[in-house]
Design a protein around this motif. Structure first.
Motif, short mmCIF file in Angstrom:
data_model
loop_
_atom_site.label_atom_id
_atom_site.label_comp_id
_atom_site.label_asym_id
_atom_site.label_seq_id
_atom_site.Cartn_x
_atom_site.Cartn_y
_atom_site.Cartn_z
N MET A 255 -8.85 -22.99 -4.52
CA MET A 255 -8.38 -23.98 -3.55
C MET A 255 -7.61 -25.10 -4.24
SD MET A 255 -8.29 -24.50 -0.32
CE MET A 255 -8.22 -25.70 1.00
N ALA A 256 -8.08 -25.50 -5.41
CA ALA A 256 -7.36 -26.54 -6.14
C ALA A 256 -5.97 -26.07 -6.52
CB ALA A 256 -8.15 -26.93 -7.39
N MET A 257 -5.86 -24.85 -7.00
CA MET A 257 -4.55 -24.32 -7.37
C MET A 257 -3.64 -24.20 -6.15
SD MET A 257 -5.56 -21.40 -10.19
CE MET A 257 -3.84 -20.91 -10.31
N ALA A 258 -4.23 -23.75 -5.02
CA ALA A 258 -3.44 -23.59 -3.80
C ALA A 258 -2.89 -24.92 -3.32
CB ALA A 258 -4.29 -22.94 -2.71
N LEU A 259 -3.72 -25.95 -3.35
CA LEU A 259 -3.27 -27.26 -2.87
C LEU A 259 -2.25 -27.87 -3.82
CD1 LEU A 259 -6.61 -28.70 -1.47
CD2 LEU A 259 -4.55 -28.16 -0.16
N ASP A 260 -2.45 -27.69 -5.12
CA ASP A 260 -1.46 -28.19 -6.07
C ASP A 260 -0.11 -27.52 -5.85
OD1 ASP A 260 -3.12 -30.01 -7.31
OD2 ASP A 260 -3.83 -28.58 -8.80
N TYR A 261 -0.15 -26.21 -5.62
CA TYR A 261 1.09 -25.48 -5.37
C TYR A 261 1.74 -25.96 -4.06
CZ TYR A 261 4.30 -21.69 -4.24
OH TYR A 261 5.42 -20.98 -3.90
N ALA A 262 0.90 -26.17 -3.02
CA ALA A 262 1.44 -26.62 -1.73
C ALA A 262 2.12 -27.98 -1.87
CB ALA A 262 0.31 -26.69 -0.69
N VAL A 263 1.50 -28.90 -2.59
CA VAL A 263 2.12 -30.21 -2.80
C VAL A 263 3.41 -30.05 -3.58
CG1 VAL A 263 1.84 -32.47 -3.89
CG2 VAL A 263 -0.07 -31.45 -2.64
N ASP A 264 3.38 -29.19 -4.58
CA ASP A 264 4.58 -28.89 -5.35
C ASP A 264 5.73 -28.46 -4.45
OD1 ASP A 264 4.90 -29.22 -8.07
OD2 ASP A 264 4.88 -27.08 -8.49
N ARG A 265 5.42 -27.50 -3.57
CA ARG A 265 6.46 -26.97 -2.69
C ARG A 265 6.97 -28.04 -1.73
NH1 ARG A 265 9.43 -24.79 -4.04
NH2 ARG A 265 10.15 -24.09 -1.99
N ILE A 266 6.05 -28.85 -1.19
CA ILE A 266 6.45 -29.90 -0.25
C ILE A 266 7.42 -30.88 -0.93
CG2 ILE A 266 5.62 -31.91 1.04
CD1 ILE A 266 3.04 -30.22 1.58
N LYS A 267 7.07 -31.27 -2.14
CA LYS A 267 7.94 -32.19 -2.87
C LYS A 267 9.28 -31.53 -3.20
CE LYS A 267 4.29 -35.09 -4.83
NZ LYS A 267 4.76 -36.37 -4.28
N GLN A 268 9.24 -30.24 -3.52
CA GLN A 268 10.49 -29.53 -3.81
C GLN A 268 11.36 -29.45 -2.55
OE1 GLN A 268 11.49 -27.79 -6.98
NE2 GLN A 268 13.35 -28.22 -5.82
N ILE A 269 10.75 -29.16 -1.41
CA ILE A 269 11.49 -29.08 -0.15
C ILE A 269 12.12 -30.43 0.18
CG2 ILE A 269 11.19 -28.84 2.34
CD1 ILE A 269 9.10 -26.62 1.68
N LYS A 270 11.37 -31.48 0.01
CA LYS A 270 11.91 -32.82 0.27
C LYS A 270 13.10 -33.12 -0.66
CE LYS A 270 9.03 -34.63 3.40
NZ LYS A 270 9.44 -35.31 4.65
N TYR A 271 12.96 -32.71 -1.90
CA TYR A 271 14.04 -32.92 -2.87
C TYR A 271 15.27 -32.09 -2.49
CZ TYR A 271 16.63 -32.57 -7.27
OH TYR A 271 17.61 -32.58 -8.22
N ASP A 272 15.06 -30.81 -2.19
CA ASP A 272 16.18 -29.92 -1.85
C ASP A 272 16.93 -30.40 -0.61
OD1 ASP A 272 15.59 -28.32 -3.99
OD2 ASP A 272 14.59 -26.75 -2.80
N ALA A 273 16.18 -31.01 0.34
CA ALA A 273 16.81 -31.44 1.59
C ALA A 273 17.87 -32.51 1.36
CB ALA A 273 15.75 -31.95 2.55
N GLU A 274 17.78 -33.20 0.26
CA GLU A 274 18.75 -34.24 -0.05
C GLU A 274 20.04 -33.67 -0.66
OE1 GLU A 274 16.76 -36.93 -2.61
OE2 GLU A 274 15.38 -37.67 -1.06
#
Length: 794
Positions: A255-274
């Motif tokens: 679960m820890a790995m899954a949540l870390d990956y999810a946060v990673d992806r969210i931050k990447q998506i926010k970055y890519d959107a710019e």
């Protein structure tokens, strides 16, 4: 293709951190079991006795340990990444988990100071759960951090997506139960990811909790293959991350790995959107498969409990009438969490565990978005009078009442675009409902591809449309609950699709009024148009005004119903509703060109009163009326005035009083509704003994219901919709339901014996008119010229 992941520090679960997280989860599970069972001896400092157990055991265990697991791990990532996150509990009756989570983080005690962080506070917390005078078994309004009650399943994702609109840094961890996932609204809500704008909106992180069972049946999604489940969510446009098993140590790591990956992806998506030409993202979601009733009793009386549907509610009955060994099983179960390691001698969570919770507003129970009234700001509203229709004399032609209000709403959007706190929601009906002026300043928000000849679609917009009334209502509720304003426009007949959602929201508003720490939120404003009387082209399926009957069932301090008769009245009502707080306002208005009756000054005065005599249509100014002709709604008003003109032409000696009702609750007594008229004022309008012929927009019995205890109710005769309709002309719709001008005149004649022979001849003439009408529309496909070209004459 997945984009490259940003280099964000990966939090590894050291053995020490793993130990603490597991202990925190045990504490949450212990407090949850205590809520289900315990009345005394909360820390088991003495052997468990039957008198320590509540006499009434109500609640649900099955979903609770999984939600405790999720809440515990979310606390870690909030702290790790300084996230602005709230928790939405979708599974039914997950209250013990949310209460436990907010108690352990300290929010619950801050909101309820008597529920202290000690042994006595635990005893009170346990006793009040699902107990008379206490709190309910789901994440109710009494629970800090809740914007979604979960008492009825299906709306968690809709609420979550509505809440993150225009909240770019907000993340909502939305736990979806696998039973809940079988509902229509939830199944549709997965598509909400096509509407988020990563730059201007926040993020919804769905966590599908597969624990295998509903009340007594397996769940569909828990019984399909891993491959099929993954394909399903990839087809929906999600990036699913799987956490599956029942060994706590491995599950914590996964679960820890899954949540870390999810946060990673969210931050990447926010970055890519710019970046230029960014594509619609594939947002992460987590699929958590764990046993139902995890860590609870394995078996009771020969029946499998953990991992089975029998864990759903109270998995272990304990009372004077149950086997004595059940009491020992309960004690063993609670002691399996080793409470002596979790709480100090006074009953307070030990410091090394307490430090795992986020601090201040970062706690999910204390996040300001969960008490949206704290964030609420008044709308900037233009002066509605500037949009007035010119009415030099009653009965001038109008361009469509909602069409006029569309220009006002256009400028409401424009005035609030900088604040980003007003949106319009509707199931692909904003243009159809003649509100298309709003597209002069905004678009429909849309994250999927746009092709040539599409209209009003953009990644950023203030209009949300999806052909699902459930989603529109859920999005709007989530938007309101987190401190913003909005309007839901819908075809009248199909607002029934959200009957139950309206129920739940009205109950939420009612309950939160009783909680001093909950702040008022903006009103839920529902505009109903494409109404029963102008659905002649769509036919019987589109004809139903019964939502009003449903609305009046709710508490009088929550609901309001308005039926403005023309465009100026609609503008006045709309302005009033958009300024209001903590109501459900239902507005019924026409969209087709129709006569306009009042100038703006008259409209404001009339709508402020909510009910009144229309002097221009009445001739009883110097005497008592022979009959009161009342009306509520645009078409009933037209037909009433046409009927009054016939009577005044053929029987000028009759004294007629025309009363128009804008605010439906004016008909109730002032002792029953804040808007109701006193008996004195009601009798002054409707008299105590004269016939009243009332043309009503909806079902006739609703007026009888509202006026049943009035002095003149015996003389009240109501015409309205009575389930007659087809594809026909607009006037024929009123004829089919006997609410047309000719039937109204005949109703007056039937109730006034003094009309004598003149009445008999006029009634026969009108009967012949109805025959001519039927023949004419069949031959010509339109209404008779005298209907189409009718004008009010003073």
């Amino acid at each position: 293709m997945e984009t490259e992941i940003l280099n964000i520090e990966q939090a590894e679960l050291s053995p020490e951190l793993l130990r603490k997280i597991h202990a925190y989860w045990r504490a949450a599970n212990y407090i949850s079991v205590g809520q289900l069972y315990m009345h005394h001896n909360p820390l088991l400092k003495e052997p468990l006795k039957l008198e320590h157990v509540k006499n009434m055991l109500l609640g649900h265990w099955g979903t609770t340990p999984g939600q405790n697991f999720i809440y515990t791990h979310l606390n870690r990532i909030i702290t790790q990444y300084d996230l602005n996150m709230i928790y939405v509990s979708g599974p039914g009756h997950g209250g013990p988990a949310v209460v436990a989570g907010t108690y352990l983080e300290g929010t619950y005690t801050e909101v309820y100071p008597d529920i202290t962080q000690d042994e006595e506070g635990l005893r009170k917390l346990f006793t009040r759960f699902s107990y008379p005078g206490g709190i309910s078994s789901h994440a109710s309004p009494q629970t800090p951090g809740s914007i979604h009650e979960g008492g009825e399943l299906g709306y968690s994702l809709s609420h979550s997506f509505g809440a993150v609109l225009d909240n770019p840094d907000l993340i909502i961890a939305c736990v979806v139960g696998d039973g809940e996932a079988e509902t229509g609204p939830l199944a549709t809500a997965w598509h909400s990811n096509k509407f988020l704008n990563p730059l201007t909106d926040g993020t919804v992180l769905p966590i599908l909790h597969l624990n295998g069972y509903k009340i007594s049946n397996p769940t569909v999604l828990a019984r399909i293959t891993h491959e099929e489940l993954e394909q399903l969510f990839r087809g929906y446009g999600w990036n699913p991350i799987f956490v599956e098993g029942e060994d706590p140590e491995q599950m914590h790591k996964d679960m820890a790995m899954a949540l870390d990956y999810a946060v990673d992806r969210i931050k990447q998506i926010k970055y890519d959107a710019e970046q230029p030409n960014s594509l619609r993202p594939r947002w992460p979601m987590i699929v958590l498969r764990s046993p139902k009733g995890w860590t609870g009793p394995k078996e009771v009386d020969g029946h499998k409990i953990e991992g089975n549907f029998r864990a759903h509610q109270i998995p272990l009955a304990v009372s004077a009438s149950t086997p004595p060994e059940h009491l020992q099983m309960l004690e063993d179960w609670m002691k399996s969490y080793r409470p002596e390691e979790l709480f100090d001698e006074d009953g307070k969570l030990v410091p090394e565990l307490a430090e795992l919770a986020p601090k201040g507003d970062r706690r999910m129970g204390a996040n300001p978005h969960t008490n949206g009234g704290n964030l609420l700001r008044d709308l900037r509203l233009p002066d509605f009078r500037d949009y007035a229709t010119v009415v030099e004399s009653p009965g001038v032609n109008g361009e469509g009442d909602t069409y006029v209000s569309g220009r006002f709403l256009r400028d409401v959007i424009k005035a609030n675009q900088e604040k980003r706190n007003f949106r319009i929601f509707g199931p692909d009906e904003t243009v159809s409902n003649k509100l298309d002026a709003v597209f002069e300043v905004t678009n429909r928000q849309w994250g999927a591809p746009v092709i040539p000849y599409d209209e009003f679609l953009a990644a950023d917009g203030s209009v949300m449309e999806m052909l699902s009334e459930h989603q529109c209502e859920g999005w709007l509720e989530g938007y309101l609950l987190t401190g913003r304003h909005g309007l839901f426009n819908c075809y009248e007949a199909f607002i029934h699709i959200v009957d139950s959602m309206f129920n739940q929201h009205a109950k939420w508003l009612k309950t939160t009024l009783e909680l001093p720490w909950r702040r008022r939120i903006a009103s839920l404003n529902i505009l109903l148009t494409s109404t029963v009387w102008r659905q002649d082209h769509n036919g019987f399926t589109h004809q139903d005004p019964g939502f009003l009957d449903h609305v009046v069932n709710k508490k009088a301090n929550i609901v309001r119903v308005y039926l403005p008769p023309d465009a100026n009245c609609l503008l006045s009502v709309m302005d009033h509703c958009l300024r209001s707080y903590h109501y459900v306002n239902v507005i019924v208005a026409g969209k087709h060109p129709a006569p306009q009756w009042l100038n703006m000054e008259q409209a404001v005065e009339h709508c402020t009163r909510g009910i009144g005599i229309w002097n221009f249509a009445s001739n009883d100014q110097e005497t008592e009326p022979d009959v009161v002709m009342a009306c509520s709604g645009d078409v009933p008003t037209l037909e009433t005035l046409a009927a009054a003109s016939i009577l005044r032409e053929h029987m000028p000696e009759l004294k007629i009083r025309v009363v128009n009702v804008v605010d439906l609750f004016k008909l109730q007594k002032s002792t029953e509704h804040a808007h109701g008229l006193s008996d004195k004022d009601y009798n002054a309008l409707f008299t105590t003994d004269k016939p009243v012929v009332f043309a009503f927009h909806g079902y006739p019995w609703l007026v009888h219901r509202l006026t049943y205890n009035r002095a003149n109710n015996v003389n009240m005769h109501v015409r309205g919709y009575k389930e007659e309709g087809t594809i026909t002309t607009s006037f024929d719709m009123t004829v089919l339901n006997e609410m047309d001008r000719f039937h109204l005149v005949m109703d007056v004649i039937d109730r006034l014996p003094q009309t004598g022979s003149k009445g008999v001849y006029l009634k026969q003439q009108l009967t012949d008119k109805l025959t001519q009408h039927k023949q004419y529309i069949k031959a010509n496909g339109k209404d008779m010229p005298e209907i189409l070209n009718w004008k009010w004459k003073q």
